[in-house]
Enzyme design. Structure first.
Site, PDB file in Angstrom:
ATOM      1  N   SER A 237      34.506 -51.771  23.332  1.00 47.31           N
ATOM      2  CA  SER A 237      33.237 -51.006  23.903  1.00 47.31           C
ATOM      3  C   SER A 237      33.149 -51.919  25.086  1.00 47.31           C
ATOM      4  CB  SER A 237      33.189 -49.733  23.195  1.00 47.31           C
ATOM      5  OG  SER A 237      32.728 -49.079  24.605  1.00 47.31           O
TER       6      SER A 237
ATOM      7  N   ASP B 180      34.703 -48.338  31.461  1.00 50.34           N
ATOM      8  CA  ASP B 180      34.443 -49.284  30.036  1.00 50.34           C
ATOM      9  C   ASP B 180      35.804 -50.353  29.669  1.00 50.34           C
ATOM     10  OD1 ASP B 180      35.189 -48.015  28.372  1.00 50.34           O
ATOM     11  OD2 ASP B 180      33.679 -48.263  27.258  1.00 50.34           O
TER      12      ASP B 180
ATOM     13  N   ASP C 289      37.208 -51.014  27.501  1.00 45.23           N
ATOM     14  CA  ASP C 289      38.940 -50.653  26.618  1.00 45.23           C
ATOM     15  C   ASP C 289      38.980 -48.872  27.144  1.00 45.23           C
ATOM     16  OD1 ASP C 289      36.185 -49.173  26.158  1.00 45.23           O
ATOM     17  OD2 ASP C 289      36.807 -48.192  23.877  1.00 45.23           O
TER      18      ASP C 289
ATOM     19  N   ASP D  87      37.229 -45.891  27.736  1.00 46.71           N
ATOM     20  CA  ASP D  87      37.481 -44.773  26.537  1.00 46.71           C
ATOM     21  C   ASP D  87      36.222 -44.125  27.117  1.00 46.71           C
ATOM     22  OD1 ASP D  87      35.150 -45.889  25.585  1.00 46.71           O
ATOM     23  OD2 ASP D  87      35.285 -45.258  23.788  1.00 46.71           O
TER      24      ASP D  87
END
Length: 560
Positions: free
Chosen positions: A157, A300, A302, A304
């Site tokens: 992440s 961010d 990734d 999500d």
């Protein structure tokens, strides 16, 4: 210092099965240094490095695995990943289908391929995305698949560049929760040498993101589309998917921050690739100011999470996760219908969501921190249409319910764009809508205090002190109730946390971070906005009271 001979024995065993020449070379260098320098003196730094890598291991929990890249069981590497995949396989029904995706971090593609090989070798069917994809794309694929039994995303992440991780979804496309995490962890412990694992091939390669794009671009949350946006994927994988989703949904193309447009695992323009961190949005805010944009949206790495910034009288400012959560909640509830609707947030997020839900005649619920718990809230008759947590995580739905059973930064971005376009059409801004909510529900002002420590025992000690002697008052407000969340307060599953309710509608929640060596405190003060009172003046008063509360809580922690 741990016993060097035992550490060396474990390291040599690791070396003998590690398929990665880079981590083998790293470990061999450490072992040679630990054996002694040219004059025969042992290298204490190398011994410490061995102890750090082999004196502990990454724990598999509800967040899966996350840690620094390198050799040894306390690092993310090919051996760690193959063991995790084998443990997961042991907990899945034979012949089941597993969806595997990965981001653009160092090692992610290789870790995903290793996962596919181990799962296929264990007799499972695997769908592996051809290239890096946003985490919500994988979560959606698992949920939408008729026969998927699990999903894996290789991602850390918004962690620093040196980290990677391993996130596991179950058949419903939601993150695992206890006791399933403990079952998988025990199965990982039972895995033998990875060079003896049967490895398969012939998995299905996924290249079509159409199902996710169709679902998210079809969100029925209003038809306004005229809005000017600057966007940054923060050197991550969200850019192409978000731009395609915006085009399909009929929005003007956002202008992408050029320095952060392409995936780069070193995240060269930010000190920390988290849009919440100071300075992370500077390039986007500068471009937005130059272009006269209506809105900044950031994902961010990734994709999500979703961050939002808007222009105001004093210049551009980023909205808090709670502010965006309140705005999106109202927007979703205005554009959906039905008595079975449910909106969910967490115990550390603003209490505003409950007031919004009541005003719209729908049910709301609070869960423990994390989307793994948000998605478990409610009962069989509830239709979850919106969930959020203050750390910039949102799952947005329409009358179909939420589209992804986890955070979805791209769906949230589309919903924010629709909301901003609707406000613009009416001659208003998101800041105007925030003031409307303050007048209607009271100003819910929130803030955080995070204390990073080098020694985790300091966190344990601080929590023990607060449990033994909870403060009688904080910032001049009496503590009216104190709950130890480890006892499962309010019907919630037990968790390591403390909740203080203060006189005059204020609240403090203290909990250790689940992913970082931090103690996190979540503060809220609710102030009424009377009659024609100036909302800006109430915000200033709330900011002063929050700062006083932050100071008093910090003093109570006694960590500085």
């Amino acid at each position: 210092m741990s016993d060097l001979s035992g550490l060396r024995r474990r390291a040599e065993e690791w070396l003998s099965q590690d398929p990665d020449p880079a981590t083998r070379a790293e470990l061999r260098q450490i072992l040679d240094a630990a054996d002694g320098t040219a004059d025969g003196a042992a290298d204490g730094t190398a011994e410490a490095a061995l102890a750090d890598r082999f004196g502990a291991r990454l724990e598999f929990g509800t967040a899966g695995l996350r840690g620094e890249l390198g050799a040894g069981p306390n690092r993310m590497n090919r051996v760690t990943v193959m063991r995790a995949a084998a443990g997961l396989a042991a907990c899945l029904p034979p012949g089941g289908r597993v969806v595997v995706g990965f981001d653009a971090r160092h090692g992610s593609r290789r870790f995903a391929q290793d996962t596919a090989a181990v799962l296929t070798g264990a007799g499972l069917k695997v769908e592996l995305f051809a290239g890096p994809v946003p985490t919500p794309v994988v979560a959606h694929r698992v949920r939408a698949s008729e026969d998927a039994v699990a999903g894996v995303v290789v991602t850390a992440s918004h962690n620093p560049p040196r980290d990677n991780g391993y996130k596991v979804y179950w058949a419903d496309g939601a993150q695992i929760v206890p006791p399933r995490d403990a079952e998988i962890s025990a199965a990982i412990d039972a895995v033998g040498r990875v060079d003896e694992l049967p490895l398969g091939a012939g998995w299905t390669v996924l290249e079509d993101l159409g199902p996710y794009l169709d679902a998210v671009s079809g969100l029925r949350l209003g038809d306004a589309r005229d809005v000017s946006i600057v966007y940054t994927p923060m050197h991550g994988v969200g850019g192409p998917v978000l731009l395609e989703a915006f085009e399909r949904a009929g929005f003007p193309a956002p202008e992408v921050v050029p320095e952060q447009a392409e995936p780069d695992p070193d995240f060269p323009t930010v000190a920390f690739p988290n849009p919440e961190e100071p300075g992370a949005l500077d390039l986007a805010l500068g471009l937005a100011a130059a272009r006269g944009a209506d809105l900044v949206i950031a994902n961010d790495p990734d994709a999500d999470r979703c961050a939002v910034a808007v222009p105001g009288p004093g210049g551009w400012r980023a909205l808090t996760g709670d502010e965006v959560g309140g705005l999106l909640a109202e927007h979703v509830l205005r554009h959906t219908s039905g008595d079975d609707r449910l909106a969910v947030t967490t115990i550390v997020s603003s209490s505003l969501l409950g007031s919004i839900a009541r005003a719209h005649g729908v049910r709301s619920a609070e869960s423990l921190t994390g989307f793994k718990w948000i998605m478990k809230a409610g009962g069989p008759g509830d239709r979850l249409v919106f969930g959020y947590e203050e750390a910039l995580g949102y799952s947005v739905g329409d009358d179909r319910g939420v589209l992804v059973n986890d955070k979805d930064g791209i769906g949230a971005a589309l919903a924010v764009a629709a909301l901003a376009a609707e406000a613009r059409r009416d001659g208003r801004t998101l800041l105007d809508l925030l003031d409307d909510q303050a007048r209607r529900y009271g100003l819910h002002a929130t803030a955080q205090l995070s204390v990073r420590v080098a020694d985790l025992s300091l966190i344990t000690g601080a929590m023990a002190r607060l449990r033994a002697e909870p403060p009688a008052a904080l910032a001049g407000r009496a503590v009216e109730s104190f709950e130890d969340l480890a006892e499962g307060a309010g019907g919630l599953p037990p968790t390591d946390g403390l909740r203080f309710r203060l006189a005059g509608r204020a609240r403090v929640v203290v909990r250790p971070s689940g992913t970082e060596p931090k103690l996190k405190c979540y503060l809220e003060i609710v102030l009424p906005v009377e009659g024609g009172e100036d909302v800006a003046a109430v915000r200033a008063r709330a900011a002063e009271e929050l700062e006083a509360l932050r100071t008093d809580v910090s003093r109570s922690l006694a960590l500085n």
